[in-house]
Design a protein around this motif. Structure first.
Motif, PDB file in Angstrom:
ATOM      1  N   ALA A 197     -13.901   7.159   9.819  1.00  0.00           N
ATOM      2  CA  ALA A 197     -14.408   6.307   8.742  1.00  0.00           C
ATOM      3  C   ALA A 197     -14.135   6.942   7.382  1.00  0.00           C
ATOM      4  CB  ALA A 197     -15.901   6.070   8.921  1.00  0.00           C
ATOM      5  N   GLY A 198     -14.259   8.261   7.295  1.00  0.00           N
ATOM      6  CA  GLY A 198     -13.954   8.953   6.045  1.00  0.00           C
ATOM      7  C   GLY A 198     -12.491   8.826   5.677  1.00  0.00           C
ATOM      8  N   THR A 199     -11.630   8.898   6.673  1.00  0.00           N
ATOM      9  CA  THR A 199     -10.194   8.737   6.425  1.00  0.00           C
ATOM     10  C   THR A 199      -9.876   7.325   5.936  1.00  0.00           C
ATOM     11  OG1 THR A 199      -9.658  10.391   8.122  1.00  0.00           O
ATOM     12  CG2 THR A 199      -7.908   8.861   7.489  1.00  0.00           C
ATOM     13  N   VAL A 200     -10.513   6.341   6.550  1.00  0.00           N
ATOM     14  CA  VAL A 200     -10.308   4.947   6.129  1.00  0.00           C
ATOM     15  C   VAL A 200     -10.798   4.756   4.699  1.00  0.00           C
ATOM     16  CG1 VAL A 200     -11.112   2.577   6.493  1.00  0.00           C
ATOM     17  CG2 VAL A 200     -10.338   3.948   8.435  1.00  0.00           C
ATOM     18  N   ALA A 201     -11.950   5.329   4.369  1.00  0.00           N
ATOM     19  CA  ALA A 201     -12.501   5.198   3.017  1.00  0.00           C
ATOM     20  C   ALA A 201     -11.544   5.791   1.984  1.00  0.00           C
ATOM     21  CB  ALA A 201     -13.853   5.890   2.938  1.00  0.00           C
ATOM     22  N   ALA A 202     -10.954   6.918   2.283  1.00  0.00           N
ATOM     23  CA  ALA A 202     -10.001   7.529   1.361  1.00  0.00           C
ATOM     24  C   ALA A 202      -8.760   6.651   1.204  1.00  0.00           C
ATOM     25  CB  ALA A 202      -9.611   8.921   1.856  1.00  0.00           C
TER      26      ALA A 202
ATOM     27  N   VAL B 199      -5.668   0.653  -3.347  1.00  0.00           N
ATOM     28  CA  VAL B 199      -5.966  -0.234  -4.481  1.00  0.00           C
ATOM     29  C   VAL B 199      -5.844   0.476  -5.826  1.00  0.00           C
ATOM     30  CG1 VAL B 199      -7.505  -1.601  -3.032  1.00  0.00           C
ATOM     31  CG2 VAL B 199      -8.463   0.223  -4.458  1.00  0.00           C
ATOM     32  N   ALA B 200      -5.336   1.696  -5.807  1.00  0.00           N
ATOM     33  CA  ALA B 200      -5.263   2.484  -7.040  1.00  0.00           C
ATOM     34  C   ALA B 200      -4.479   1.777  -8.141  1.00  0.00           C
ATOM     35  CB  ALA B 200      -4.658   3.851  -6.749  1.00  0.00           C
ATOM     36  N   GLY B 201      -3.431   1.054  -7.767  1.00  0.00           N
ATOM     37  CA  GLY B 201      -2.620   0.382  -8.770  1.00  0.00           C
ATOM     38  C   GLY B 201      -3.103  -1.009  -9.126  1.00  0.00           C
ATOM     39  N   ILE B 202      -4.201  -1.442  -8.509  1.00  0.00           N
ATOM     40  CA  ILE B 202      -4.711  -2.792  -8.732  1.00  0.00           C
ATOM     41  C   ILE B 202      -6.039  -2.771  -9.478  1.00  0.00           C
ATOM     42  CG2 ILE B 202      -5.431  -4.944  -7.611  1.00  0.00           C
ATOM     43  CD1 ILE B 202      -3.669  -4.147  -5.228  1.00  0.00           C
ATOM     44  N   ALA B 203      -6.952  -1.911  -9.040  1.00  0.00           N
ATOM     45  CA  ALA B 203      -8.282  -1.857  -9.648  1.00  0.00           C
ATOM     46  C   ALA B 203      -8.239  -1.164 -11.004  1.00  0.00           C
ATOM     47  CB  ALA B 203      -9.246  -1.127  -8.722  1.00  0.00           C
ATOM     48  N   ARG B 204      -9.034  -1.671 -11.937  1.00  0.00           N
ATOM     49  CA  ARG B 204      -9.118  -1.087 -13.274  1.00  0.00           C
ATOM     50  C   ARG B 204     -10.170   0.007 -13.352  1.00  0.00           C
ATOM     51  NH1 ARG B 204      -7.146  -4.243 -17.373  1.00  0.00           N
ATOM     52  NH2 ARG B 204      -7.525  -2.366 -18.611  1.00  0.00           N
ATOM     53  N   ALA B 205     -11.187  -0.080 -12.490  1.00  0.00           N
ATOM     54  CA  ALA B 205     -12.259   0.914 -12.483  1.00  0.00           C
ATOM     55  C   ALA B 205     -12.921   0.889 -11.114  1.00  0.00           C
ATOM     56  CB  ALA B 205     -13.272   0.636 -13.590  1.00  0.00           C
ATOM     57  N   HIS B 206     -13.657   1.955 -10.823  1.00  0.00           N
ATOM     58  CA  HIS B 206     -14.232   2.138  -9.494  1.00  0.00           C
ATOM     59  C   HIS B 206     -15.600   2.807  -9.643  1.00  0.00           C
ATOM     60  CE1 HIS B 206     -14.161   4.833  -5.649  1.00  0.00           C
ATOM     61  NE2 HIS B 206     -14.895   3.760  -5.451  1.00  0.00           N
ATOM     62  N   VAL B 207     -16.621   2.242  -8.979  1.00  0.00           N
ATOM     63  CA  VAL B 207     -17.971   2.805  -9.011  1.00  0.00           C
ATOM     64  C   VAL B 207     -18.447   3.007  -7.578  1.00  0.00           C
ATOM     65  CG1 VAL B 207     -20.390   2.366  -9.598  1.00  0.00           C
ATOM     66  CG2 VAL B 207     -18.591   1.791 -11.228  1.00  0.00           C
ATOM     67  N   THR B 208     -19.047   4.162  -7.308  1.00  0.00           N
ATOM     68  CA  THR B 208     -19.595   4.457  -5.986  1.00  0.00           C
ATOM     69  C   THR B 208     -21.097   4.236  -6.002  1.00  0.00           C
ATOM     70  OG1 THR B 208     -17.873   6.084  -5.485  1.00  0.00           O
ATOM     71  CG2 THR B 208     -19.933   6.246  -4.249  1.00  0.00           C
ATOM     72  N   HIS B 209     -21.564   3.334  -5.124  1.00  0.00           N
ATOM     73  CA  HIS B 209     -22.998   3.070  -5.001  1.00  0.00           C
ATOM     74  C   HIS B 209     -23.556   3.778  -3.781  1.00  0.00           C
ATOM     75  CE1 HIS B 209     -23.047   0.163  -8.198  1.00  0.00           C
ATOM     76  NE2 HIS B 209     -22.155  -0.614  -7.605  1.00  0.00           N
ATOM     77  N   ARG B 210     -24.854   3.889  -3.745  1.00  0.00           N
ATOM     78  CA  ARG B 210     -25.521   4.461  -2.575  1.00  0.00           C
ATOM     79  C   ARG B 210     -25.313   3.530  -1.379  1.00  0.00           C
ATOM     80  NH1 ARG B 210     -31.738   5.677  -3.313  1.00  0.00           N
ATOM     81  NH2 ARG B 210     -30.782   7.090  -4.854  1.00  0.00           N
TER      82      ARG B 210
ATOM     83  N   GLY C 163      -9.032 -10.837 -12.475  1.00  0.00           N
ATOM     84  CA  GLY C 163      -9.240 -11.982 -11.599  1.00  0.00           C
ATOM     85  C   GLY C 163      -7.966 -12.467 -10.934  1.00  0.00           C
ATOM     86  N   ALA C 164      -6.838 -12.344 -11.640  1.00  0.00           N
ATOM     87  CA  ALA C 164      -5.562 -12.789 -11.088  1.00  0.00           C
ATOM     88  C   ALA C 164      -5.066 -11.867  -9.983  1.00  0.00           C
ATOM     89  CB  ALA C 164      -4.512 -12.868 -12.200  1.00  0.00           C
ATOM     90  N   GLN C 165      -5.665 -10.672  -9.863  1.00  0.00           N
ATOM     91  CA  GLN C 165      -5.239  -9.700  -8.868  1.00  0.00           C
ATOM     92  C   GLN C 165      -6.195  -9.617  -7.668  1.00  0.00           C
ATOM     93  OE1 GLN C 165      -2.375  -7.549  -8.904  1.00  0.00           O
ATOM     94  NE2 GLN C 165      -1.810  -9.163 -10.346  1.00  0.00           N
ATOM     95  N   ALA C 166      -7.192 -10.512  -7.629  1.00  0.00           N
ATOM     96  CA  ALA C 166      -8.180 -10.440  -6.550  1.00  0.00           C
ATOM     97  C   ALA C 166      -7.536 -10.626  -5.178  1.00  0.00           C
ATOM     98  CB  ALA C 166      -9.274 -11.492  -6.765  1.00  0.00           C
ATOM     99  N   ASP C 167      -6.615 -11.563  -5.052  1.00  0.00           N
ATOM    100  CA  ASP C 167      -5.945 -11.771  -3.760  1.00  0.00           C
ATOM    101  C   ASP C 167      -5.085 -10.574  -3.388  1.00  0.00           C
ATOM    102  OD1 ASP C 167      -7.122 -14.246  -3.468  1.00  0.00           O
ATOM    103  OD2 ASP C 167      -5.385 -15.373  -4.193  1.00  0.00           O
ATOM    104  N   ALA C 168      -4.437  -9.980  -4.369  1.00  0.00           N
ATOM    105  CA  ALA C 168      -3.613  -8.799  -4.101  1.00  0.00           C
ATOM    106  C   ALA C 168      -4.487  -7.640  -3.634  1.00  0.00           C
ATOM    107  CB  ALA C 168      -2.834  -8.404  -5.361  1.00  0.00           C
ATOM    108  N   PHE C 169      -5.674  -7.520  -4.201  1.00  0.00           N
ATOM    109  CA  PHE C 169      -6.622  -6.481  -3.794  1.00  0.00           C
ATOM    110  C   PHE C 169      -6.989  -6.655  -2.318  1.00  0.00           C
ATOM    111  CE2 PHE C 169     -10.834  -4.746  -3.160  1.00  0.00           C
ATOM    112  CZ  PHE C 169     -10.865  -3.576  -3.914  1.00  0.00           C
ATOM    113  N   ARG C 170      -7.337  -7.882  -1.954  1.00  0.00           N
ATOM    114  CA  ARG C 170      -7.690  -8.140  -0.556  1.00  0.00           C
ATOM    115  C   ARG C 170      -6.508  -7.887   0.378  1.00  0.00           C
ATOM    116  NH1 ARG C 170     -12.364 -10.886   0.380  1.00  0.00           N
ATOM    117  NH2 ARG C 170     -13.541 -11.611  -1.448  1.00  0.00           N
TER     118      ARG C 170
END
Length: 274
Positions: free
Chosen positions: A184-189, A195-206, A229-236
């Motif tokens: 699971a840790g490997t998958v999370a990484a 998505v590094a080239g798609i997401a503009r920012a990233h927040v880790t929640h509990r 918003g135009a990249q939401a499908d690409a993210f998925r």
């Protein structure tokens, strides 16, 4: 009791759901629709900003009242659901800055003063969020599922003594548990990398636990991503099939949502009437 029916001994207060730029459809689109306590929404403007507000009774939304609601799960559920419903509706008409749950002011004049004081900050945040959505990514680990899918159950020596067979089962369970969480840790990484080239920012929640964690397995990652918003499908698409061949590990994508995780209104406002 509704805020519209309050008296001098229980005056109405101003509950703020979200902030947007003036001149958007939100100025009129939600006016009159219901907010908390069934009271109508209204727009409070100051300069180039508008706050979406409704009246609430001070007995329930003063400092002590809010604290009591936070400790009452039924009341808290109603408060949170109504707040988020209003914000989601607002987000359908304009880019909004969602405010924290239980952001309450004494009156509209205090709301205008807040908007004026925070205008540079809020304007910058709205510019950052313009055209963006929030997508959630949850990673779950379920060692029991890994056993079912992967091997049909822990291997044991069927001719061993009962005591030795028990120890073998325990070791197999522990080994499976470690392997599942490591996977699971490997998958999370890999999520972050894909998505590094798609997401503009990233927040880790509990990670979600208890009543919030309704899905099978243990939620070990609960992250939010700010995405055009135009990249939401690409993210998925970038995450499609990521854990399909990893027994006991599941990836869940949620949203798109209004970007709560990337809106940072003043924390002191929540539950502290001004």
């Amino acid at each position: 009791m509704t805020a519209e029916a309050t008296t001098a001994t229980d005056p109405a207060m101003a509950y703020v759901y979200a902030v947007c730029r003036a001149g958007t459809p939100l100025d009129t689109a939600l006016t009159g629709q219901q907010g908390l306590e069934g009271n109508p929404l209204r727009a409070v403007r100051a300069g180039d900003l508008v706050a979406l507000v409704s009246s609430v009774p001070s007995a329930l939304y003063g400092a002590e009242g809010v604290q009591a609601q936070m400790e009452d799960l039924d009341r808290l559920e109603v408060l949170a659901r109504t707040h988020h419903t209003v914000v989601a509706a607002a987000y359908g008409h304009a880019t909004v800055l969602p405010l924290r749950l239980a952001t309450v002011y004494l009156d509209d004049g205090r709301v205008r003063a807040m908007l004026g004081a925070r205008e540079p900050e809020f304007t910058a945040l709205l510019a950052r969020l313009e055209g963006h959505v929030e997508l959630g990514v949850k990673v779950y680990a379920d060692p029991r599922e890994a056993v079912t899918v992967g091997s049909g159950g822990p291997e044991t020596d069927t001719v061993a003594s009962p005591g030795r067979a028990y120890l073998q089962r325990r070791r197999a369970q522990q080994r499976n548990h470690r392997q599942t969480y490591r996977a699971a840790g490997t998958v999370a990484a890999e999520v972050t990398a894909r998505v590094a080239g798609i997401a503009r920012a990233h927040v880790t929640h509990r990670p979600q636990q208890g009543e919030l964690a309704q899905a099978a397995g243990e939620n070990i990652v609960n992250d939010a991503y700010l995405v055009d918003g135009a990249q939401a499908d690409a993210f998925r698409a970038a995450l499609t099939g990521l854990a399909d061949d990893v027994p006991g590990v599941r990836v869940e994508i949620t949203g798109p949502w209004a970007p709560y995780s990337f809106a940072t209104p003043p924390a002191a406002d929540a539950g502290e009437p001004r």
